[in-house]
Motif scaffolding. Structure first.
Motif, PDB file in Angstrom:
ATOM      1  N   LEU A   1       0.839  -1.201   0.000  1.00 39.70           N
ATOM      2  CA  LEU A   1       0.000   0.000   0.000  1.00 39.70           C
ATOM      3  C   LEU A   1       0.876   1.253   0.000  1.00 39.70           C
ATOM      4  O   LEU A   1       0.646   2.186  -0.778  1.00 39.70           O
ATOM      5  CB  LEU A   1      -0.905   0.001   1.237  1.00 39.70           C
ATOM      6  N   ILE A   2       1.895   1.281   0.876  1.00 39.79           N
ATOM      7  CA  ILE A   2       2.771   2.454   0.967  1.00 39.79           C
ATOM      8  C   ILE A   2       3.443   2.721  -0.373  1.00 39.79           C
ATOM      9  O   ILE A   2       3.623   3.878  -0.775  1.00 39.79           O
ATOM     10  CB  ILE A   2       3.828   2.241   2.076  1.00 39.79           C
ATOM     11  N   ASN A   3       3.791   1.645  -1.088  1.00 41.27           N
ATOM     12  CA  ASN A   3       4.457   1.804  -2.386  1.00 41.27           C
ATOM     13  C   ASN A   3       3.487   2.111  -3.519  1.00 41.27           C
ATOM     14  O   ASN A   3       3.880   2.140  -4.687  1.00 41.27           O
ATOM     15  CB  ASN A   3       5.267   0.545  -2.710  1.00 41.27           C
ATOM     16  N   GLY A   4       2.213   2.313  -3.184  1.00 41.39           N
ATOM     17  CA  GLY A   4       1.244   2.768  -4.178  1.00 41.39           C
ATOM     18  C   GLY A   4       0.730   1.712  -5.130  1.00 41.39           C
ATOM     19  O   GLY A   4       0.223   2.031  -6.207  1.00 41.39           O
ATOM     20  N   LEU A   5       0.805   0.422  -4.747  1.00 48.32           N
ATOM     21  CA  LEU A   5       0.352  -0.646  -5.646  1.00 48.32           C
ATOM     22  C   LEU A   5      -1.164  -0.780  -5.652  1.00 48.32           C
ATOM     23  O   LEU A   5      -1.730  -1.399  -6.546  1.00 48.32           O
ATOM     24  CB  LEU A   5       1.005  -1.976  -5.254  1.00 48.32           C
ATOM     25  N   PHE A   6      -1.830  -0.238  -4.641  1.00 49.41           N
ATOM     26  CA  PHE A   6      -3.302  -0.194  -4.620  1.00 49.41           C
ATOM     27  C   PHE A   6      -3.703   0.909  -3.651  1.00 49.41           C
ATOM     28  O   PHE A   6      -2.864   1.422  -2.897  1.00 49.41           O
ATOM     29  CB  PHE A   6      -3.922  -1.546  -4.229  1.00 49.41           C
ATOM     30  N   SER A   7      -4.977   1.276  -3.648  1.00 50.08           N
ATOM     31  CA  SER A   7      -5.454   2.348  -2.767  1.00 50.08           C
ATOM     32  C   SER A   7      -5.993   1.754  -1.470  1.00 50.08           C
ATOM     33  O   SER A   7      -6.294   0.560  -1.395  1.00 50.08           O
ATOM     34  CB  SER A   7      -6.548   3.162  -3.464  1.00 50.08           C
ATOM     35  N   ILE A   8      -6.156   2.605  -0.474  1.00 48.30           N
ATOM     36  CA  ILE A   8      -6.670   2.143   0.814  1.00 48.30           C
ATOM     37  C   ILE A   8      -8.063   1.541   0.666  1.00 48.30           C
ATOM     38  O   ILE A   8      -8.436   0.613   1.395  1.00 48.30           O
ATOM     39  CB  ILE A   8      -6.668   3.297   1.844  1.00 48.30           C
ATOM     40  N   ASP A   9      -8.848   2.043  -0.285  1.00 49.21           N
ATOM     41  CA  ASP A   9     -10.202   1.513  -0.508  1.00 49.21           C
ATOM     42  C   ASP A   9     -10.167   0.061  -0.993  1.00 49.21           C
ATOM     43  O   ASP A   9     -11.160  -0.661  -0.860  1.00 49.21           O
ATOM     44  CB  ASP A   9     -10.962   2.355  -1.544  1.00 49.21           C
ATOM     45  N   GLU A  10      -9.048  -0.345  -1.572  1.00 51.44           N
ATOM     46  CA  GLU A  10      -8.934  -1.701  -2.111  1.00 51.44           C
ATOM     47  C   GLU A  10      -8.309  -2.692  -1.125  1.00 51.44           C
ATOM     48  O   GLU A  10      -8.151  -3.860  -1.440  1.00 51.44           O
ATOM     49  CB  GLU A  10      -8.084  -1.683  -3.392  1.00 51.44           C
TER      50      GLU A  10
ATOM     51  N   VAL B   1      -7.816  -6.774  -1.673  1.00 53.43           N
ATOM     52  CA  VAL B   1      -6.479  -7.349  -1.853  1.00 53.43           C
ATOM     53  C   VAL B   1      -6.215  -8.393  -0.776  1.00 53.43           C
ATOM     54  O   VAL B   1      -5.657  -9.461  -1.043  1.00 53.43           O
ATOM     55  CB  VAL B   1      -5.397  -6.243  -1.830  1.00 53.43           C
ATOM     56  N   LYS B   2      -6.644  -8.101   0.433  1.00 50.60           N
ATOM     57  CA  LYS B   2      -6.468  -9.061   1.534  1.00 50.60           C
ATOM     58  C   LYS B   2      -7.217 -10.360   1.238  1.00 50.60           C
ATOM     59  O   LYS B   2      -6.705 -11.458   1.481  1.00 50.60           O
ATOM     60  CB  LYS B   2      -6.978  -8.449   2.840  1.00 50.60           C
ATOM     61  N   ALA B   3      -8.438 -10.238   0.707  1.00 47.49           N
ATOM     62  CA  ALA B   3      -9.211 -11.433   0.359  1.00 47.49           C
ATOM     63  C   ALA B   3      -8.499 -12.244  -0.730  1.00 47.49           C
ATOM     64  O   ALA B   3      -8.486 -13.481  -0.698  1.00 47.49           O
ATOM     65  CB  ALA B   3     -10.615 -11.029  -0.109  1.00 47.49           C
ATOM     66  N   LYS B   4      -7.914 -11.551  -1.713  1.00 49.89           N
ATOM     67  CA  LYS B   4      -7.162 -12.223  -2.773  1.00 49.89           C
ATOM     68  C   LYS B   4      -5.959 -12.965  -2.188  1.00 49.89           C
ATOM     69  O   LYS B   4      -5.661 -14.108  -2.588  1.00 49.89           O
ATOM     70  CB  LYS B   4      -6.702 -11.176  -3.792  1.00 49.89           C
TER      71      LYS B   4
ATOM     72  N   SER C   1       4.181  -3.311  -9.407  1.00 53.47           N
ATOM     73  CA  SER C   1       2.750  -3.407  -9.722  1.00 53.47           C
ATOM     74  C   SER C   1       2.104  -4.388  -8.762  1.00 53.47           C
ATOM     75  O   SER C   1       2.777  -5.189  -8.095  1.00 53.47           O
ATOM     76  CB  SER C   1       2.538  -3.881 -11.161  1.00 53.47           C
ATOM     77  N   LEU C   2       0.778  -4.332  -8.715  1.00 56.36           N
ATOM     78  CA  LEU C   2       0.042  -5.246  -7.844  1.00 56.36           C
ATOM     79  C   LEU C   2       0.255  -6.683  -8.287  1.00 56.36           C
ATOM     80  O   LEU C   2       0.368  -7.589  -7.453  1.00 56.36           O
ATOM     81  CB  LEU C   2      -1.448  -4.876  -7.856  1.00 56.36           C
ATOM     82  N   GLU C   3       0.334  -6.911  -9.581  1.00 57.64           N
ATOM     83  CA  GLU C   3       0.549  -8.261 -10.092  1.00 57.64           C
ATOM     84  C   GLU C   3       1.917  -8.794  -9.648  1.00 57.64           C
ATOM     85  O   GLU C   3       2.056  -9.976  -9.279  1.00 57.64           O
ATOM     86  CB  GLU C   3       0.436  -8.288 -11.623  1.00 57.64           C
ATOM     87  N   GLN C   4       2.933  -7.941  -9.671  1.00 58.47           N
ATOM     88  CA  GLN C   4       4.253  -8.365  -9.182  1.00 58.47           C
ATOM     89  C   GLN C   4       4.190  -8.716  -7.694  1.00 58.47           C
ATOM     90  O   GLN C   4       4.815  -9.681  -7.240  1.00 58.47           O
ATOM     91  CB  GLN C   4       5.283  -7.261  -9.415  1.00 58.47           C
ATOM     92  N   PHE C   5       3.448  -7.927  -6.935  1.00 59.40           N
ATOM     93  CA  PHE C   5       3.268  -8.216  -5.508  1.00 59.40           C
ATOM     94  C   PHE C   5       2.606  -9.582  -5.318  1.00 59.40           C
ATOM     95  O   PHE C   5       3.054 -10.408  -4.509  1.00 59.40           O
ATOM     96  CB  PHE C   5       2.439  -7.108  -4.867  1.00 59.40           C
TER      97      PHE C   5
ATOM     98  N   ILE D   1       5.038 -12.391  -5.923  1.00 57.57           N
ATOM     99  CA  ILE D   1       5.969 -12.623  -4.811  1.00 57.57           C
ATOM    100  C   ILE D   1       5.285 -13.438  -3.715  1.00 57.57           C
ATOM    101  O   ILE D   1       5.844 -14.396  -3.186  1.00 57.57           O
ATOM    102  CB  ILE D   1       6.485 -11.280  -4.246  1.00 57.57           C
ATOM    103  N   VAL D   2       4.045 -13.050  -3.391  1.00 58.00           N
ATOM    104  CA  VAL D   2       3.301 -13.779  -2.361  1.00 58.00           C
ATOM    105  C   VAL D   2       3.066 -15.216  -2.805  1.00 58.00           C
ATOM    106  O   VAL D   2       3.235 -16.165  -2.024  1.00 58.00           O
ATOM    107  CB  VAL D   2       1.962 -13.082  -2.057  1.00 58.00           C
ATOM    108  N   ARG D   3       2.703 -15.387  -4.090  1.00 54.22           N
ATOM    109  CA  ARG D   3       2.449 -16.732  -4.603  1.00 54.22           C
ATOM    110  C   ARG D   3       3.720 -17.581  -4.575  1.00 54.22           C
ATOM    111  O   ARG D   3       3.695 -18.746  -4.201  1.00 54.22           O
ATOM    112  CB  ARG D   3       1.896 -16.622  -6.038  1.00 54.22           C
TER     113      ARG D   3
END
Length: 519
Positions: free
Chosen positions: A127-136, A140-143, A174-178, A181-183
């Motif tokens: 979030l801090i790195n701007g990969l998604f907004s606080i509203d999301e 993202v957590k559910a994903k 990007s969010l996809e890169q994030f 990494i998690v995957r």
């Protein structure tokens, strides 16, 4: 008087630790004022950029909403933010990067930073790195939880040094890169969550003897939402938040050793220097030193947090209110549950089944179950919701209702074994004195119990034998905001809960029910 002395001493020790935590660092109010001057922010413009988490209890959903300009004003006067999302979004509002937020804000003012191998902290890094907004954030957590539940491929099990993972997460573009990494390292994230789940079960068994005994308390903890979430945690398929863990520690009051063990297993930093975390540490120490029972400690928590809030310290209300999930039950259901309890007490009295000797509600040992189990279970019951909505919207007297719903609390939880302290604990909570053999003394006991229980249902707090102006005003506010005609009921409660209360026919349970049904 001795109870008040304990509360004063407890508060004094907490304030001493809070003031000690602020030494050798720039006051937060000074930091905030300098930054606001630098960015030319008014209280209102900054408030729109800073968020805190609001959870919908019973629905397993949360959202992030802006703080108010009054909150910014309180911080400028010396108050402190209460949660991590506030510090993080505040840092983002001041264009601070990951390293600055972590070391300048979180470690300085909360006492701990982000740990990248904790999956929740990995989300904050993204979030801090701007990969998604606080509203999301919740999406993202559910994903992420969905990824953790996937079966890993054989080649996907990897291990990585903490600093290397920090670098990878901080450099994700990007969010996809994030997600990748998690995957790629999901087994490492999942193993950490599994170890935490196993540790959580061990702590429950160590502190309570067996899980079932603690289960009815666990159902009330903020983010847990009954045992389904706990099952996900044990399986390593849920994002364990620090806020969830704080609620666990407040509700079950484990030893300091157990708290430290849980934080370590969750790959989280030790307890920090925020008011809530200092209170948690003090509770554990106080319980170990004084062998105080749970109810008395809750009374201390609620007294202390109220006083700290008045002094300008910011503490989340729902973190330190014992019956918080009861407080959040919809108005109609609280009203109908209150009526059901009163009606059942009258039914018991007709059978000469008074509270002290023969107790349909098992009031000595089951007060919390009355509140936790029945109200939370009943809010999922279609019949209960239907009756609550129907009768709350009518003008009929309770005497005209013929199809009263049976109150589930009349059956004791299977396998329940009471604590040796419970008899003393709930006798102190619910009764003015041991009744004599005269029936009016037995009835007065039930009247006092019902009055104290109504206070807890409507405020979410323990009743502390102190029904003075502040408590009356708080209860009146709760009744008024739901459109209840409260004057008569408040007058009766004031008489029943007075220090020198005596049985009065016009203040008995029947009259309380009349006042509850007043339109």
């Amino acid at each position: 008087m001795r109870a008040q002395d304990n509360a004063d001493r407890f508060l004094e020790e907490i304030e001493k630790k809070l003031s000690g935590a602020q030494k050798n660092r720039k006051p937060f109010s000074q930091f905030l004022e300098e930054k606001m001057d630098q960015f030319d922010y008014s209280n209102t413009s900054l408030a729109r950029k800073v968020f805190h988490r609001v959870e919908k209890k019973g629905e397993d959903t949360a959202r992030y909403v802006p703080v108010t300009r009054q909150t910014i004003g309180a911080w400028l006067k010396g108050s402190m933010p209460s949660s991590r999302e506030i510090y993080i979004t505040l840092g983002m509002a001041f264009s601070m990067g990951l390293e600055e937020i972590n070391y300048v804000l979180l470690e300085t003012y909360m006492g701990y930073g982000l740990y990248c191998k904790n999956i929740e902290d990995a989300l904050w890094i993204a979030l801090i790195n701007g990969l998604f907004s606080i509203d999301e954030m919740e999406d993202v957590k559910a994903k992420i939880e969905e990824m953790l539940s996937e079966e890993a491929e054989e080649s996907g099990t990897r291990s990585l040094p903490t600093m290397d993972l920090w670098v990878m997460l901080s450099q994700a573009g990007s969010l996809e890169q994030f997600y990748n990494i998690v995957r790629m390292y999901r087994e490492e994230f999942r193993d950490g969550a599994k170890r935490f789940g196993q540790c959580l079960e061990e702590v429950i068994e160590e502190e309570y003897g067996y899980y079932e005994k603690a289960a009815w308390l666990l159902r009330d903890i903020g983010c847990m939402h009954c045992e389904a979430q706990f099952s996900k945690i044990k399986a390593g398929k849920a994002v364990v938040t620090r806020e969830w863990l704080l609620r666990f520690c407040i509700a079950l009051q484990p030893s300091l050793e157990s708290i430290e063990k849980l934080l370590a297993k969750a790959q989280m930093e030790p307890l920090g220097i925020t008011p809530a975390e200092i209170i948690i540490a003090m509770i554990a120490k106080y319980k170990a030193d004084s062998v105080a029972d749970s109810q008395k400690i809750w009374m201390l928590i609620e007294s202390v947090t109220k006083e700290l809030s008045e002094k300008g310290y910011e503490i989340e209300d729902d973190l330190c209110r014992k019956y918080d999930s009861v407080y959040d039950v919809p108005f109609q259901q609280k009203w109908w549950f209150s009526a059901c309890v009163g009606h059942q007490l009258l039914e018991n009295q007709q059978q000469k089944d008074y509270g002290y000797e023969k107790n349909g509600y098992c009031r000595y040992i089951m007060v919390d179950q009355v509140l936790f189990d029945d109200m939370n279970r009943s809010k999922k019951s279609t019949a209960f919701r239907k009756n609550a909505a129907e009768y709350c919207g009518t003008v009929m007297s309770w005497r005209e209702i013929t199809d009263w719903q049976e109150v589930p609390a009349l059956s004791i939880e299977k396998g329940f074994v009471s604590d040796t302290f419970d008899l003393e604990k709930f006798e102190d909570y619910c009764y003015l004195r041991r009744p004599s053999r005269f029936s009016k003394d037995f009835i007065m006991n039930d009247v006092y119990f019902y009055s104290a229980l109504l206070y807890s249902i409507w405020t979410g707090k323990c009743f502390q034998k102190d029904f003075v102006e502040d408590e009356i005003a708080e209860l009146k506010e709760e009744f008024d905001k739901n459109g209840m005609q409260s004057e008569s009921l408040l007058s009766i409660l004031k008489e029943n809960l007075a220090e020198d209360a005596k049985y009065q026919e016009d203040c008995d349970i029947a009259h309380m029910l009349d006042a509850l049904f007043a339109k």
